[in-house]
Design a protein around this motif. Sequence first.
Motif, PDB file in Angstrom:
ATOM      1  N   ARG B  19       6.595 -10.814 -70.131  1.00 42.75           N
ATOM      2  CA  ARG B  19       7.066 -10.082 -71.302  1.00 42.75           C
ATOM      3  C   ARG B  19       6.320  -8.769 -71.517  1.00 42.75           C
ATOM      4  O   ARG B  19       6.921  -7.744 -71.789  1.00 42.75           O
ATOM      5  CB  ARG B  19       6.982 -10.980 -72.534  1.00 42.75           C
ATOM      6  CG  ARG B  19       8.169 -11.933 -72.561  1.00 42.75           C
ATOM      7  CD  ARG B  19       7.979 -13.127 -73.474  1.00 42.75           C
ATOM      8  NE  ARG B  19       9.115 -14.036 -73.325  1.00 42.75           N
ATOM      9  CZ  ARG B  19       9.248 -14.929 -72.353  1.00 42.75           C
ATOM     10  NH1 ARG B  19       8.303 -15.040 -71.427  1.00 42.75           N
ATOM     11  NH2 ARG B  19      10.322 -15.699 -72.291  1.00 42.75           N
ATOM     12  N   GLY B  20       5.028  -8.795 -71.337  1.00 39.57           N
ATOM     13  CA  GLY B  20       4.258  -7.585 -71.627  1.00 39.57           C
ATOM     14  C   GLY B  20       3.542  -6.967 -70.447  1.00 39.57           C
ATOM     15  O   GLY B  20       2.883  -5.947 -70.600  1.00 39.57           O
ATOM     16  N   GLY B  21       3.639  -7.594 -69.268  1.00 37.06           N
ATOM     17  CA  GLY B  21       2.967  -7.023 -68.110  1.00 37.06           C
ATOM     18  C   GLY B  21       1.562  -7.573 -67.912  1.00 37.06           C
ATOM     19  O   GLY B  21       1.054  -8.338 -68.733  1.00 37.06           O
ATOM     20  N   ASN B  23      -1.436  -6.275 -68.046  1.00 38.48           N
ATOM     21  CA  ASN B  23      -2.490  -5.951 -69.000  1.00 38.48           C
ATOM     22  C   ASN B  23      -2.256  -6.520 -70.396  1.00 38.48           C
ATOM     23  O   ASN B  23      -3.074  -6.329 -71.285  1.00 38.48           O
ATOM     24  CB  ASN B  23      -2.655  -4.429 -69.098  1.00 38.48           C
ATOM     25  CG  ASN B  23      -3.235  -3.842 -67.830  1.00 38.48           C
ATOM     26  OD1 ASN B  23      -4.227  -4.325 -67.322  1.00 38.48           O
ATOM     27  ND2 ASN B  23      -2.573  -2.823 -67.295  1.00 38.48           N
ATOM     28  N   SER B  24      -1.147  -7.188 -70.590  1.00 39.63           N
ATOM     29  CA  SER B  24      -0.890  -7.769 -71.909  1.00 39.63           C
ATOM     30  C   SER B  24      -1.393  -9.203 -71.976  1.00 39.63           C
ATOM     31  O   SER B  24      -1.279  -9.855 -73.014  1.00 39.63           O
ATOM     32  CB  SER B  24       0.607  -7.721 -72.229  1.00 39.63           C
ATOM     33  OG  SER B  24       1.297  -8.721 -71.509  1.00 39.63           O
ATOM     34  N   VAL B  98      12.246 -11.146 -67.797  1.00 38.05           N
ATOM     35  CA  VAL B  98      12.538 -10.561 -66.488  1.00 38.05           C
ATOM     36  C   VAL B  98      11.750 -11.286 -65.406  1.00 38.05           C
ATOM     37  O   VAL B  98      10.928 -12.154 -65.681  1.00 38.05           O
ATOM     38  CB  VAL B  98      12.195  -9.055 -66.448  1.00 38.05           C
ATOM     39  CG1 VAL B  98      13.063  -8.276 -67.409  1.00 38.05           C
ATOM     40  CG2 VAL B  98      10.718  -8.818 -66.722  1.00 38.05           C
ATOM     41  N   CYS B 101       7.803 -10.678 -60.579  1.00 37.39           N
ATOM     42  CA  CYS B 101       7.516  -9.701 -59.533  1.00 37.39           C
ATOM     43  C   CYS B 101       8.221  -8.376 -59.787  1.00 37.39           C
ATOM     44  O   CYS B 101       7.740  -7.318 -59.349  1.00 37.39           O
ATOM     45  CB  CYS B 101       7.870 -10.264 -58.162  1.00 37.39           C
ATOM     46  SG  CYS B 101       6.783 -11.630 -57.685  1.00 37.39           S
ATOM     47  N   GLY B 102       9.343  -8.429 -60.487  1.00 34.76           N
ATOM     48  CA  GLY B 102      10.017  -7.196 -60.853  1.00 34.76           C
ATOM     49  C   GLY B 102       9.148  -6.372 -61.787  1.00 34.76           C
ATOM     50  O   GLY B 102       8.985  -5.161 -61.608  1.00 34.76           O
ATOM     51  N   LEU B 103       8.580  -7.054 -62.767  1.00 38.26           N
ATOM     52  CA  LEU B 103       7.713  -6.350 -63.698  1.00 38.26           C
ATOM     53  C   LEU B 103       6.450  -5.856 -62.995  1.00 38.26           C
ATOM     54  O   LEU B 103       6.057  -4.700 -63.127  1.00 38.26           O
ATOM     55  CB  LEU B 103       7.347  -7.285 -64.853  1.00 38.26           C
ATOM     56  CG  LEU B 103       7.003  -6.624 -66.184  1.00 38.26           C
ATOM     57  CD1 LEU B 103       6.968  -7.634 -67.301  1.00 38.26           C
ATOM     58  CD2 LEU B 103       5.711  -5.865 -66.114  1.00 38.26           C
ATOM     59  N   ALA B 106       6.838  -2.824 -60.801  1.00 36.35           N
ATOM     60  CA  ALA B 106       6.855  -1.539 -61.498  1.00 36.35           C
ATOM     61  C   ALA B 106       5.445  -1.090 -61.841  1.00 36.35           C
ATOM     62  O   ALA B 106       5.132   0.090 -61.819  1.00 36.35           O
ATOM     63  CB  ALA B 106       7.712  -1.630 -62.759  1.00 36.35           C
ATOM     64  N   GLU B 107       4.588  -2.052 -62.130  1.00 36.41           N
ATOM     65  CA  GLU B 107       3.205  -1.743 -62.536  1.00 36.41           C
ATOM     66  C   GLU B 107       2.269  -1.619 -61.336  1.00 36.41           C
ATOM     67  O   GLU B 107       1.070  -1.430 -61.500  1.00 36.41           O
ATOM     68  CB  GLU B 107       2.659  -2.846 -63.447  1.00 36.41           C
ATOM     69  CG  GLU B 107       3.249  -2.878 -64.828  1.00 36.41           C
ATOM     70  CD  GLU B 107       2.634  -4.010 -65.659  1.00 36.41           C
ATOM     71  OE1 GLU B 107       2.147  -4.976 -65.047  1.00 36.41           O
ATOM     72  OE2 GLU B 107       2.645  -3.917 -66.884  1.00 36.41           O
ATOM     73  N   MET B 159      16.372  -6.207 -65.629  1.00 39.61           N
ATOM     74  CA  MET B 159      15.585  -5.343 -66.510  1.00 39.61           C
ATOM     75  C   MET B 159      16.467  -4.731 -67.591  1.00 39.61           C
ATOM     76  O   MET B 159      16.115  -4.719 -68.766  1.00 39.61           O
ATOM     77  CB  MET B 159      14.909  -4.255 -65.668  1.00 39.61           C
ATOM     78  CG  MET B 159      14.037  -3.296 -66.438  1.00 39.61           C
ATOM     79  SD  MET B 159      14.946  -1.938 -67.165  1.00 39.61           S
ATOM     80  CE  MET B 159      15.299  -0.955 -65.699  1.00 39.61           C
ATOM     81  N   ASN B 162      17.561  -7.297 -70.116  1.00 35.73           N
ATOM     82  CA  ASN B 162      16.417  -7.595 -70.974  1.00 35.73           C
ATOM     83  C   ASN B 162      16.183  -6.507 -72.003  1.00 35.73           C
ATOM     84  O   ASN B 162      15.963  -6.791 -73.180  1.00 35.73           O
ATOM     85  CB  ASN B 162      15.170  -7.751 -70.092  1.00 35.73           C
ATOM     86  CG  ASN B 162      13.923  -8.027 -70.906  1.00 35.73           C
ATOM     87  OD1 ASN B 162      13.061  -7.168 -71.045  1.00 35.73           O
ATOM     88  ND2 ASN B 162      13.815  -9.216 -71.469  1.00 35.73           N
ATOM     89  N   SER B 163      16.255  -5.258 -71.567  1.00 29.89           N
ATOM     90  CA  SER B 163      15.909  -4.177 -72.482  1.00 29.89           C
ATOM     91  C   SER B 163      17.037  -3.846 -73.452  1.00 29.89           C
ATOM     92  O   SER B 163      16.802  -3.213 -74.468  1.00 29.89           O
ATOM     93  CB  SER B 163      15.490  -2.926 -71.708  1.00 29.89           C
ATOM     94  OG  SER B 163      16.605  -2.305 -71.130  1.00 29.89           O
TER      95      SER B 163
END
Lengths: 185, 185
Positions: B19-21, B23-24, B98, B101-103, B106-107, B159, B162-163
């Motif tokens: 949900r937040g990546g 670092n979240s 999402v 691995c998709g998230l 991106a990061e 994505m 989701n968004s």
Amino acid sequence: MEKDTTARLLDAAEYRMRRGGYNSVSFRDLASDTDIKSSSVHYHYPKKEDLGVALIDRYAERFFDALMVASSKAQTPKEKLYAFRKVYRGALYEDKAVCLCGLLGAEMAGLPPALVDGVTSFFEANVKWVSDALPDDLSKAEKYKRASTLVAAHQGAMMMANSSDDNKLFDTVTEFLISNTLGQD
Amino acid sequence: MEKDTTARLLDAAEYRMRRGGYNSVSFRDLASDTDIKSSSVHYHYPKKEDLGVALIDRYAERFFDALMVASSKAQTPKEKLYAFRKVYRGALYEDKAVCLCGLLGAEMAGLPPALVDGVTSFFEANVKWVSDALPDDLSKAEKYKRASTLVAAHQGAMMMANSSDDNKLFDTVTEFLISNTLGQD
DNA sequence: GATCCCCTATCTATTGATAGATTAAAGCTT
DNA sequence: AAGCTTTAATCTATCAATAGATAGGGGATC
């Protein structure tokens, strides 16, 4: 004319955010990037949310400006879609990063509410633009379907190219898809 | 049998990270999610990087397991691709998030090195699986092209769904693309 | 008694954010 | 023109909260 502080702040923030996501950007990082103090960053953007909103706004504006330029001479649907592709491609190749809104769209659930709207509208506007670029004789539903597919594939291809460090993947996918989507009536 | 601590930790971490990546997610969050102390989280995963690696491994394993199950009765390319779609769809609809691995893809640039490989292999394996599902008479290059497009579109559609808080977008895009990609020889 | 698992306690670094001083330029008033 | 006020932009200094991480103790199980 030199860039003013807000522009340099947004540049630094965009660079960082498009690589590590919203939470990877800190006021102190931006401060050292721009040679000011973190408290001065707060002067320009009191809350991080404010910075995020400004970033998205600037990104979207720049994106659609670039889209207008790239598509200015485009006549046919095919030419327009290649213009669309070109703008995405530029973001990937020149900035060497994924789309800001693509990354934030994935992180949506962890973002401050004010950012959510900006990201959502970015994609709505993307789909609308591509819809309008498609042949007139297609139904509205058909246009929506194809436009969504094209936008999704551009975003996904960008992310995959980025994560596999192989930008040609983006070229392959988007080229295939544009010719294919238009190939059938 | 109850879930052991590592499983509950990974569940909590996956929920948050999707949900937040990266670092979240914090050790303290996971501690409170699982009713243990943050130092005990470190017992199971000394470094955050270790946790990340374990998360990706488990995610990938579960994904390909689900893919095997979903495609077990599939005979034709079309049936196999719909199985692929079904697994992605389940991740979106059931987990309401999402792809991990998709998230992370991106990061990528902001991730610890150890995570990068896991994400990359996930996508390589995705493309390989889809390639193998495509009709035999296609050339290797043609398979690669179409498989990459399908994976990219699934990721992008996820994505965007989701968004925009509209999962039907995923259905529309992936359905269109599968029928379309197979529709032509 | 060794191992496993969790605890308390603590460390250092970093985070977003604020208060208040300082500087320089721009605008007004006389 | 000289003097005063205001505004913009930066600074120093500091907060409380949170981050990842570690040391060392305690109880349970094998």
